[in-house]
Design a protein around this motif. Structure first.
Motif, short mmCIF file in Angstrom:
data_model
loop_
_atom_site.label_atom_id
_atom_site.label_comp_id
_atom_site.label_asym_id
_atom_site.label_seq_id
_atom_site.Cartn_x
_atom_site.Cartn_y
_atom_site.Cartn_z
N GLN A 1 -5.42 22.27 -1.26
CA GLN A 1 -6.07 21.17 -0.63
C GLN A 1 -5.29 20.03 -1.43
O GLN A 1 -4.97 20.15 -2.52
CB GLN A 1 -7.59 21.22 -0.72
N SER A 2 -5.54 18.71 -0.86
CA SER A 2 -5.08 17.82 -1.58
C SER A 2 -6.03 16.68 -1.75
O SER A 2 -6.79 16.46 -0.70
CB SER A 2 -3.80 16.92 -0.90
N VAL A 3 -6.07 15.81 -2.62
CA VAL A 3 -6.85 14.75 -2.79
C VAL A 3 -5.93 13.40 -2.21
O VAL A 3 -5.01 13.35 -3.00
CB VAL A 3 -7.39 14.45 -4.02
N ILE A 4 -6.56 12.52 -1.41
CA ILE A 4 -5.56 11.51 -0.89
C ILE A 4 -5.95 10.16 -1.63
O ILE A 4 -7.42 9.50 -1.47
CB ILE A 4 -5.53 11.19 0.55
N VAL A 5 -5.24 9.34 -2.40
CA VAL A 5 -5.43 8.22 -3.00
C VAL A 5 -4.44 7.22 -2.42
O VAL A 5 -3.25 7.19 -2.29
CB VAL A 5 -5.35 8.37 -4.51
N ASN A 6 -4.81 5.79 -1.76
CA ASN A 6 -4.40 4.86 -1.43
C ASN A 6 -4.00 4.01 -2.30
O ASN A 6 -5.21 3.19 -2.77
CB ASN A 6 -4.81 4.44 0.00
N LEU A 7 -2.98 3.85 -2.88
CA LEU A 7 -2.95 2.73 -3.98
C LEU A 7 -2.56 1.34 -3.55
O LEU A 7 -1.47 1.27 -2.63
CB LEU A 7 -1.85 3.04 -5.19
N SER B 1 0.67 -1.04 -0.18
CA SER B 1 0.03 0.05 -0.13
C SER B 1 1.03 1.25 0.15
O SER B 1 1.77 1.19 0.71
CB SER B 1 -0.90 -0.20 1.31
N TYR B 2 0.34 2.36 -0.75
CA TYR B 2 1.21 3.43 -0.71
C TYR B 2 0.22 4.76 -0.94
O TYR B 2 -0.77 4.64 -1.78
CB TYR B 2 2.11 3.80 -1.90
N LEU B 3 0.44 5.44 0.17
CA LEU B 3 -0.47 6.72 0.16
C LEU B 3 0.17 7.96 -0.63
O LEU B 3 1.03 8.42 -0.32
CB LEU B 3 -0.70 7.30 1.59
N THR B 4 -0.69 8.20 -1.68
CA THR B 4 -0.57 9.31 -2.54
C THR B 4 -1.35 10.48 -2.44
O THR B 4 -2.31 10.28 -1.72
CB THR B 4 -0.46 8.96 -3.96
N GLU B 5 -0.79 11.85 -2.79
CA GLU B 5 -1.71 12.86 -2.91
C GLU B 5 -1.59 13.64 -4.05
O GLU B 5 -0.46 13.62 -4.66
CB GLU B 5 -1.22 13.66 -1.59
N ILE B 6 -2.61 14.22 -4.72
CA ILE B 6 -2.74 15.16 -5.55
C ILE B 6 -3.11 16.47 -5.13
O ILE B 6 -4.13 16.65 -4.80
CB ILE B 6 -3.80 14.47 -6.82
N ASN B 7 -2.14 17.44 -5.12
CA ASN B 7 -2.45 18.69 -4.80
C ASN B 7 -3.18 19.57 -5.75
O ASN B 7 -2.85 19.13 -7.21
CB ASN B 7 -1.20 19.26 -4.25
N LEU B 8 -4.39 20.26 -5.31
CA LEU B 8 -5.11 20.92 -6.38
C LEU B 8 -4.33 22.21 -6.74
O LEU B 8 -4.80 22.85 -7.89
CB LEU B 8 -6.33 21.34 -5.71
N GLY B 9 -3.06 22.63 -6.11
CA GLY B 9 -2.44 23.82 -6.75
C GLY B 9 -2.84 24.89 -6.08
O GLY B 9 -3.33 24.98 -5.17
N THR B 10 -1.88 26.23 -6.17
CA THR B 10 -1.96 27.26 -5.72
C THR B 10 -3.18 28.23 -5.87
O THR B 10 -3.60 29.25 -5.09
CB THR B 10 -0.77 28.19 -6.01
N THR B 11 -4.05 27.64 -6.98
CA THR B 11 -5.52 28.49 -7.02
C THR B 11 -6.42 27.39 -7.35
O THR B 11 -6.14 26.32 -7.44
CB THR B 11 -5.39 29.35 -8.31
#
Length: 145
Positions: free
Chosen positions: A122-128, A7-17
Protein backbone atom coordinates in the motif's frame (compact mmCIF):
# COMPACT_ATOMS: atom_id res chain seq x y z
CA UNK A 1 -4.24 29.50 3.88
CA UNK A 2 -1.98 30.84 1.19
CA UNK A 3 -2.74 30.11 -2.47
CA UNK A 4 -1.09 27.04 -3.96
CA UNK A 5 1.64 27.99 -6.44
CA UNK A 6 2.72 24.48 -7.45
CA UNK A 7 1.62 21.03 -6.38
CA UNK A 8 3.14 17.56 -6.72
CA UNK A 9 1.50 14.28 -5.69
CA UNK A 10 4.09 11.99 -4.07
CA UNK A 11 3.76 8.50 -2.71
CA UNK A 12 5.53 6.53 -0.04
CA UNK A 13 5.14 2.81 -0.60
CA UNK A 14 5.07 0.69 2.54
CA UNK A 15 7.15 -2.07 0.94
CA UNK A 16 6.67 -5.72 0.10
CA UNK A 17 5.95 -6.72 3.69
CA UNK A 18 3.73 -5.05 6.28
CA UNK A 19 5.82 -2.39 8.04
CA UNK A 20 6.38 -2.90 11.75
CA UNK A 21 5.42 -0.44 14.45
CA UNK A 22 8.18 2.15 14.80
CA UNK A 23 9.32 1.89 11.16
CA UNK A 24 10.43 5.06 9.38
CA UNK A 25 9.99 5.10 5.59
CA UNK A 26 11.69 7.84 3.58
CA UNK A 27 10.29 9.73 0.63
CA UNK A 28 11.91 8.76 -2.64
CA UNK A 29 13.71 11.29 -4.80
CA UNK A 30 11.62 13.34 -7.20
CA UNK A 31 13.84 15.55 -9.42
CA UNK A 32 11.03 18.13 -9.67
CA UNK A 33 11.11 18.57 -5.89
CA UNK A 34 14.78 19.43 -5.56
CA UNK A 35 15.55 23.03 -4.68
CA UNK A 36 12.09 24.06 -3.52
CA UNK A 37 10.48 26.01 -0.73
CA UNK A 38 7.74 23.89 0.78
CA UNK A 39 4.65 25.95 1.60
CA UNK A 40 2.24 23.23 2.71
CA UNK A 41 1.04 19.68 2.25
CA UNK A 42 -1.93 17.34 2.49
CA UNK A 43 -2.10 13.58 3.08
CA UNK A 44 -4.80 11.48 1.44
CA UNK A 45 -6.26 8.03 2.05
CA UNK A 46 -8.12 5.69 -0.31
CA UNK A 47 -11.35 7.67 0.06
CA UNK A 48 -9.76 10.59 -1.82
CA UNK A 49 -7.16 8.83 -4.02
CA UNK A 50 -7.97 5.17 -4.67
CA UNK A 51 -4.83 4.30 -6.64
CA UNK A 52 -1.36 5.81 -6.28
CA UNK A 53 0.57 7.37 -9.19
CA UNK A 54 2.49 4.06 -9.42
CA UNK A 55 -0.72 2.02 -9.52
CA UNK A 56 -0.58 0.79 -5.90
CA UNK A 57 -3.50 0.63 -3.48
CA UNK A 58 -3.66 3.59 -1.10
CA UNK A 59 -3.91 3.14 2.68
CA UNK A 60 -7.46 3.26 3.98
CA UNK A 61 -6.64 4.57 7.45
CA UNK A 62 -4.15 7.33 8.32
CA UNK A 63 -4.40 6.81 12.07
CA UNK A 64 -1.06 5.64 13.42
CA UNK A 65 1.02 7.34 10.70
CA UNK A 66 3.01 10.53 11.25
CA UNK A 67 5.01 12.70 8.85
CA UNK A 68 8.38 14.37 9.41
CA UNK A 69 9.68 16.97 6.95
CA UNK A 70 13.36 17.95 6.99
CA UNK A 71 14.92 21.16 5.79
CA UNK A 72 18.27 21.55 4.02
CA UNK A 73 19.99 22.01 7.42
CA UNK A 74 18.74 18.59 8.63
CA UNK A 75 16.26 20.20 11.01
CA UNK A 76 12.94 18.46 11.50
CA UNK A 77 10.70 21.45 10.71
CA UNK A 78 7.57 19.31 10.85
CA UNK A 79 8.17 16.46 13.32
CA UNK A 80 5.86 13.47 13.66
CA UNK A 81 2.76 15.41 12.66
CA UNK A 82 -0.27 13.08 12.55
CA UNK A 83 -1.17 12.13 8.98
CA UNK A 84 -4.83 11.89 9.99
CA UNK A 85 -4.82 15.60 10.88
CA UNK A 86 -3.10 16.37 7.55
CA UNK A 87 -6.05 15.02 5.54
CA UNK A 88 -8.25 17.93 4.37
CA UNK A 89 -11.37 15.79 4.79
CA UNK A 90 -10.72 15.65 8.53
CA UNK A 91 -10.04 19.38 8.99
CA UNK A 92 -12.86 21.16 7.15
CA UNK A 93 -11.10 21.03 3.78
CA UNK A 94 -7.91 22.79 4.87
CA UNK A 95 -4.42 21.69 3.96
CA UNK A 96 -1.48 22.21 6.31
CA UNK A 97 0.38 25.41 5.48
CA UNK A 98 3.27 27.01 7.33
CA UNK A 99 6.07 29.48 6.83
CA UNK A 100 7.99 28.11 3.82
CA UNK A 101 11.29 26.31 4.21
CA UNK A 102 13.73 24.64 1.83
CA UNK A 103 12.76 20.98 1.80
CA UNK A 104 15.19 18.07 1.81
CA UNK A 105 12.74 15.45 0.60
CA UNK A 106 14.90 12.32 0.66
CA UNK A 107 15.60 12.80 4.39
CA UNK A 108 11.90 13.39 5.11
CA UNK A 109 9.85 10.37 6.15
CA UNK A 110 6.70 8.87 7.55
CA UNK A 111 6.66 6.91 10.81
CA UNK A 112 4.42 3.93 11.46
CA UNK A 113 3.24 4.15 15.07
CA UNK A 114 0.43 1.59 14.69
CA UNK A 115 0.40 -0.78 11.71
CA UNK A 116 -3.19 -1.96 12.27
CA UNK A 117 -5.03 -1.99 8.90
CA UNK A 118 -1.84 -1.37 6.91
CA UNK A 119 -0.92 -3.90 4.24
CA UNK A 120 2.17 -4.64 2.18
CA UNK A 121 2.44 -2.69 -1.09
CA UNK A 122 0.00 0.00 0.00
CA UNK A 123 1.07 3.62 -0.41
CA UNK A 124 0.66 6.81 1.57
CA UNK A 125 -0.17 9.76 -0.68
CA UNK A 126 1.28 13.16 0.19
CA UNK A 127 0.51 16.21 -1.93
CA UNK A 128 3.30 18.78 -1.56
CA UNK A 129 2.66 22.47 -2.25
CA UNK A 130 5.78 24.40 -3.14
CA UNK A 131 7.59 27.22 -4.87
CA UNK A 132 10.74 26.47 -6.89
CA UNK A 133 13.85 28.14 -5.51
CA UNK A 134 14.28 30.04 -8.79
CA UNK A 135 10.80 31.60 -8.32
CA UNK A 136 11.06 32.31 -4.59
CA UNK A 137 11.82 36.06 -4.92
CA UNK A 138 8.61 36.53 -6.90
CA UNK A 139 6.48 35.14 -4.03
CA UNK A 140 8.55 35.67 -0.87
CA UNK A 141 7.03 39.05 0.08
CA UNK A 142 3.55 37.54 -0.03
CA UNK A 143 4.58 34.59 2.16
CA UNK A 144 6.26 36.90 4.68
CA UNK A 145 2.86 38.37 5.66
Amino acid sequence: MKPIVRSYLTEINLGTTQPGNGANINFKDYPQLRDIYLTGYAVYNAAQVAVSPAGKAVVTNLTGITITLMDIYNMENIYQYPAFDSNPTNVSGFYRDFYPFQLQLTKSYISILDNTNLLANQSVIVNLFYIPLKDWKKYSAYYAR
